[in-house]
Design a protein around this motif. Structure first.
Motif, PDB file in Angstrom:
ATOM      1  N   LEU A  88       6.538   2.896   8.572  1.00  0.00           N
ATOM      2  CA  LEU A  88       5.775   4.134   8.566  1.00  0.00           C
ATOM      3  C   LEU A  88       4.838   4.144   9.767  1.00  0.00           C
ATOM      4  CD1 LEU A  88       4.813   4.508   4.787  1.00  0.00           C
ATOM      5  CD2 LEU A  88       6.385   5.959   6.069  1.00  0.00           C
ATOM      6  N   VAL A  89       4.545   5.344  10.255  1.00  0.00           N
ATOM      7  CA  VAL A  89       3.644   5.499  11.396  1.00  0.00           C
ATOM      8  C   VAL A  89       2.262   5.885  10.890  1.00  0.00           C
ATOM      9  CG1 VAL A  89       3.160   6.780  13.507  1.00  0.00           C
ATOM     10  CG2 VAL A  89       5.521   6.156  12.927  1.00  0.00           C
ATOM     11  N   SER A  90       1.244   5.166  11.348  1.00  0.00           N
ATOM     12  CA  SER A  90      -0.143   5.469  11.010  1.00  0.00           C
ATOM     13  C   SER A  90      -0.969   5.412  12.283  1.00  0.00           C
ATOM     14  CB  SER A  90      -0.678   4.463   9.983  1.00  0.00           C
ATOM     15  OG  SER A  90      -2.035   4.718   9.684  1.00  0.00           O
ATOM     16  N   ASN A  91      -1.632   6.509  12.604  1.00  0.00           N
ATOM     17  CA  ASN A  91      -2.452   6.592  13.816  1.00  0.00           C
ATOM     18  C   ASN A  91      -1.677   6.198  15.068  1.00  0.00           C
ATOM     19  OD1 ASN A  91      -5.005   7.468  12.658  1.00  0.00           O
ATOM     20  ND2 ASN A  91      -5.107   5.439  11.710  1.00  0.00           N
ATOM     21  N   GLY A  92      -0.428   6.632  15.126  1.00  0.00           N
ATOM     22  CA  GLY A  92       0.391   6.406  16.300  1.00  0.00           C
ATOM     23  C   GLY A  92       1.029   5.034  16.396  1.00  0.00           C
ATOM     24  N   VAL A  93       0.823   4.196  15.394  1.00  0.00           N
ATOM     25  CA  VAL A  93       1.382   2.841  15.389  1.00  0.00           C
ATOM     26  C   VAL A  93       2.404   2.724  14.263  1.00  0.00           C
ATOM     27  CG1 VAL A  93       0.877   0.377  15.151  1.00  0.00           C
ATOM     28  CG2 VAL A  93      -0.754   1.887  16.317  1.00  0.00           C
ATOM     29  N   THR A  94       3.546   2.118  14.545  1.00  0.00           N
ATOM     30  CA  THR A  94       4.570   1.900  13.526  1.00  0.00           C
ATOM     31  C   THR A  94       4.318   0.578  12.821  1.00  0.00           C
ATOM     32  OG1 THR A  94       6.225   3.149  14.774  1.00  0.00           O
ATOM     33  CG2 THR A  94       7.036   1.630  13.090  1.00  0.00           C
ATOM     34  N   TYR A  95       4.200   0.639  11.498  1.00  0.00           N
ATOM     35  CA  TYR A  95       3.976  -0.558  10.690  1.00  0.00           C
ATOM     36  C   TYR A  95       5.204  -0.805   9.820  1.00  0.00           C
ATOM     37  CZ  TYR A  95      -0.949  -0.138  11.994  1.00  0.00           C
ATOM     38  OH  TYR A  95      -2.123  -0.058  12.697  1.00  0.00           O
ATOM     39  N   ASN A  96       5.765  -2.001   9.920  1.00  0.00           N
ATOM     40  CA  ASN A  96       6.889  -2.396   9.079  1.00  0.00           C
ATOM     41  C   ASN A  96       6.361  -3.043   7.804  1.00  0.00           C
ATOM     42  OD1 ASN A  96       9.080  -1.728  10.963  1.00  0.00           O
ATOM     43  ND2 ASN A  96       8.248  -3.397  12.198  1.00  0.00           N
ATOM     44  N   TYR A  97       6.977  -2.713   6.686  1.00  0.00           N
ATOM     45  CA  TYR A  97       6.588  -3.326   5.423  1.00  0.00           C
ATOM     46  C   TYR A  97       7.823  -3.924   4.755  1.00  0.00           C
ATOM     47  CZ  TYR A  97       8.123   1.256   3.664  1.00  0.00           C
ATOM     48  OH  TYR A  97       8.843   2.393   3.403  1.00  0.00           O
ATOM     49  N   GLY A  98       7.614  -5.030   4.040  1.00  0.00           N
ATOM     50  CA  GLY A  98       8.714  -5.750   3.423  1.00  0.00           C
ATOM     51  C   GLY A  98       8.842  -5.471   1.942  1.00  0.00           C
ATOM     52  N   GLU A  99       9.858  -6.060   1.335  1.00  0.00           N
ATOM     53  CA  GLU A  99      10.122  -5.790  -0.076  1.00  0.00           C
ATOM     54  C   GLU A  99       9.053  -6.352  -0.999  1.00  0.00           C
ATOM     55  OE1 GLU A  99      13.341  -8.308  -1.953  1.00  0.00           O
ATOM     56  OE2 GLU A  99      13.850  -8.581   0.163  1.00  0.00           O
ATOM     57  N   PHE A 100       8.285  -7.334  -0.538  1.00  0.00           N
ATOM     58  CA  PHE A 100       7.211  -7.864  -1.366  1.00  0.00           C
ATOM     59  C   PHE A 100       5.848  -7.304  -0.970  1.00  0.00           C
ATOM     60  CE2 PHE A 100      10.526 -11.181  -1.787  1.00  0.00           C
ATOM     61  CZ  PHE A 100      10.739 -11.046  -3.153  1.00  0.00           C
ATOM     62  N   ASP A 101       5.837  -6.336  -0.053  1.00  0.00           N
ATOM     63  CA  ASP A 101       4.625  -5.561   0.173  1.00  0.00           C
ATOM     64  C   ASP A 101       4.453  -4.578  -0.978  1.00  0.00           C
ATOM     65  OD1 ASP A 101       3.136  -6.142   2.645  1.00  0.00           O
ATOM     66  OD2 ASP A 101       5.043  -5.748   3.657  1.00  0.00           O
ATOM     67  N   SER A 102       3.256  -4.036  -1.100  1.00  0.00           N
ATOM     68  CA  SER A 102       2.983  -3.027  -2.120  1.00  0.00           C
ATOM     69  C   SER A 102       3.061  -1.645  -1.484  1.00  0.00           C
ATOM     70  CB  SER A 102       1.599  -3.259  -2.730  1.00  0.00           C
ATOM     71  OG  SER A 102       1.356  -2.379  -3.799  1.00  0.00           O
ATOM     72  N   TYR A 103       3.726  -0.704  -2.180  1.00  0.00           N
ATOM     73  CA  TYR A 103       3.952   0.637  -1.633  1.00  0.00           C
ATOM     74  C   TYR A 103       3.768   1.663  -2.740  1.00  0.00           C
ATOM     75  CZ  TYR A 103       6.384   4.492   0.755  1.00  0.00           C
ATOM     76  OH  TYR A 103       6.704   5.695   1.331  1.00  0.00           O
ATOM     77  N   ILE A 104       2.880   2.624  -2.509  1.00  0.00           N
ATOM     78  CA  ILE A 104       2.611   3.688  -3.475  1.00  0.00           C
ATOM     79  C   ILE A 104       2.718   5.029  -2.763  1.00  0.00           C
ATOM     80  CG2 ILE A 104       0.872   4.756  -4.967  1.00  0.00           C
ATOM     81  CD1 ILE A 104      -0.338   1.969  -5.382  1.00  0.00           C
ATOM     82  N   ASN A 105       3.471   5.953  -3.344  1.00  0.00           N
ATOM     83  CA  ASN A 105       3.559   7.318  -2.831  1.00  0.00           C
ATOM     84  C   ASN A 105       3.453   8.267  -4.014  1.00  0.00           C
ATOM     85  OD1 ASN A 105       5.770   9.737  -2.200  1.00  0.00           O
ATOM     86  ND2 ASN A 105       4.347   9.309  -0.534  1.00  0.00           N
ATOM     87  N   LEU A 106       2.436   9.126  -4.021  1.00  0.00           N
ATOM     88  CA  LEU A 106       2.218   9.978  -5.178  1.00  0.00           C
ATOM     89  C   LEU A 106       1.405  11.206  -4.808  1.00  0.00           C
ATOM     90  CD1 LEU A 106      -0.602   8.414  -7.362  1.00  0.00           C
ATOM     91  CD2 LEU A 106      -0.017   7.588  -5.107  1.00  0.00           C
ATOM     92  N   ASN A 107       1.454  12.201  -5.691  1.00  0.00           N
ATOM     93  CA  ASN A 107       0.652  13.410  -5.536  1.00  0.00           C
ATOM     94  C   ASN A 107      -0.636  13.257  -6.336  1.00  0.00           C
ATOM     95  OD1 ASN A 107       2.490  14.873  -3.916  1.00  0.00           O
ATOM     96  ND2 ASN A 107       3.702  15.358  -5.730  1.00  0.00           N
ATOM     97  N   LEU A 108      -1.760  13.552  -5.701  1.00  0.00           N
ATOM     98  CA  LEU A 108      -3.054  13.435  -6.355  1.00  0.00           C
ATOM     99  C   LEU A 108      -3.817  14.748  -6.259  1.00  0.00           C
ATOM    100  CD1 LEU A 108      -4.337   9.948  -5.094  1.00  0.00           C
ATOM    101  CD2 LEU A 108      -3.530  10.510  -7.389  1.00  0.00           C
ATOM    102  N   ALA A 109      -4.633  15.013  -7.262  1.00  0.00           N
ATOM    103  CA  ALA A 109      -5.532  16.158  -7.216  1.00  0.00           C
ATOM    104  C   ALA A 109      -6.676  15.864  -6.250  1.00  0.00           C
ATOM    105  CB  ALA A 109      -6.087  16.439  -8.612  1.00  0.00           C
ATOM    106  N   ALA A 110      -7.357  16.890  -5.797  1.00  0.00           N
ATOM    107  CA  ALA A 110      -8.526  16.690  -4.947  1.00  0.00           C
ATOM    108  C   ALA A 110      -9.575  15.889  -5.711  1.00  0.00           C
ATOM    109  CB  ALA A 110      -9.098  18.040  -4.527  1.00  0.00           C
ATOM    110  N   GLY A 111     -10.262  14.996  -5.011  1.00  0.00           N
ATOM    111  CA  GLY A 111     -11.291  14.201  -5.669  1.00  0.00           C
ATOM    112  C   GLY A 111     -11.468  12.851  -5.014  1.00  0.00           C
ATOM    113  N   ASN A 112     -12.227  11.989  -5.687  1.00  0.00           N
ATOM    114  CA  ASN A 112     -12.519  10.646  -5.199  1.00  0.00           C
ATOM    115  C   ASN A 112     -11.686   9.618  -5.960  1.00  0.00           C
ATOM    116  OD1 ASN A 112     -14.587  11.584  -3.420  1.00  0.00           O
ATOM    117  ND2 ASN A 112     -15.977  11.722  -5.172  1.00  0.00           N
ATOM    118  N   TYR A 113     -11.223   8.605  -5.239  1.00  0.00           N
ATOM    119  CA  TYR A 113     -10.362   7.585  -5.828  1.00  0.00           C
ATOM    120  C   TYR A 113     -10.755   6.202  -5.323  1.00  0.00           C
ATOM    121  CZ  TYR A 113      -7.464  11.538  -7.183  1.00  0.00           C
ATOM    122  OH  TYR A 113      -7.019  12.713  -7.729  1.00  0.00           O
ATOM    123  N   ILE A 114     -10.247   5.192  -6.023  1.00  0.00           N
ATOM    124  CA  ILE A 114     -10.489   3.795  -5.678  1.00  0.00           C
ATOM    125  C   ILE A 114      -9.147   3.083  -5.621  1.00  0.00           C
ATOM    126  CG2 ILE A 114     -11.577   1.622  -6.404  1.00  0.00           C
ATOM    127  CD1 ILE A 114     -13.531   3.408  -8.083  1.00  0.00           C
TER     128      ILE A 114
END
Length: 226
Positions: A88-114
């Motif tokens: 994935l690209v973040s701030n113009g840099v490509t970061y590779n992630y492996g199968e034992f990395d943690s990956y979350i992709n989801l839809n969230l409502a507006a607000g504060n999160y931790i």
């Protein structure tokens, strides 16, 4: 008169609040102990799809866990191995992630999160952040998994191709937030004393919680909150 009116309207429009543009934030650091916890606070001005992921596994870093909480410290989801790997690209840099990395992709409502970062298998004790994590009383809990370093150990683990992984991991971590309005690193509150005493007895004999399944059988976690 029409020209003056037009200028007045534009000036008034400029004072209206404008939602912040979503952005990407990249953080990196290192753990001092196996049971360290890093907390991130982030916010969304508008509902939208958010991606959180680590990219430190392929560089030799420890096996990470990302846990997502709402602004009140109530757990939304906890993710160990979330994807078979990619980039994935973040701030113009490509970061590779492996199968034992943690990956979350989801839809969230507006607000504060931790979000919290821990090392496997230091999962949260409950659905409440203030209750702490399973290994809060053991700063070298991965030594029981087995490795010559004596900490940041992965033990006997194979990847999706049935190849053994390097058991000696480093203390390095990299975490990325995509499509959020703000993100920062903060401290994690200490768990209550009664919880620490209970966990001390629970893990007195050491050992590792088995992974639920091979990463080859896992899919990316996706949730929707409105």
């Amino acid at each position: 008169m029409k020209k003056i009116l037009a200028i007045a309207v534009l000036a008034g429009a400029a004072t209206l609040p404008v939602p912040a543009l979503s952005a990407a934030f990249d953080f990196n650091g290192s753990f001092a102990q196996d049971n360290d916890v890093v907390r991130f606070d982030f916010s969304l001005g508008l509902p939208g799809a958010v991606t959180l992921f680590t990219s430190s596994w392929l560089g030799g870093g420890f096996d990470p866990i990302l846990t997502l909480w709402d602004g009140g410290g109530n757990q939304i989801l906890e993710q160990d191995d979330g994807s078979l790997g990619g980039a994935l690209v973040s701030n113009g840099v490509t970061y590779n992630y492996g199968e034992f990395d943690s990956y979350i992709n989801l839809n969230l409502a507006a607000g504060n999160y931790i979000a919290t970062l821990t090392q496997y298998d230091n999962f949260s004790v409950s659905g409440i952040l203030a209750d702490g994590f399973l290994r809060d009383t053991d700063p070298v809990f991965t030594a029981a998994f087995g490795c010559s370093n004596g900490r940041f150990c992965e033990g006997s683990l194979v990847d999706s191709n049935n190849n053994p992984v390097e058991p000696n991991r480093t203390n390095a971590w990299d975490v990325h937030f995509l499509n959020v309005d703000s993100a920062s690193v903060n401290s994690v509150p200490e768990p209550p004393t009664w919880m620490l005493l209970g966990l001390s007895g629970l893990f007195f004999l050491g050992g590792r919680l088995p992974k639920a399944c091979s990463s080859a059988g896992k899919s990316v976690s996706t949730a929707v909150f409105v």
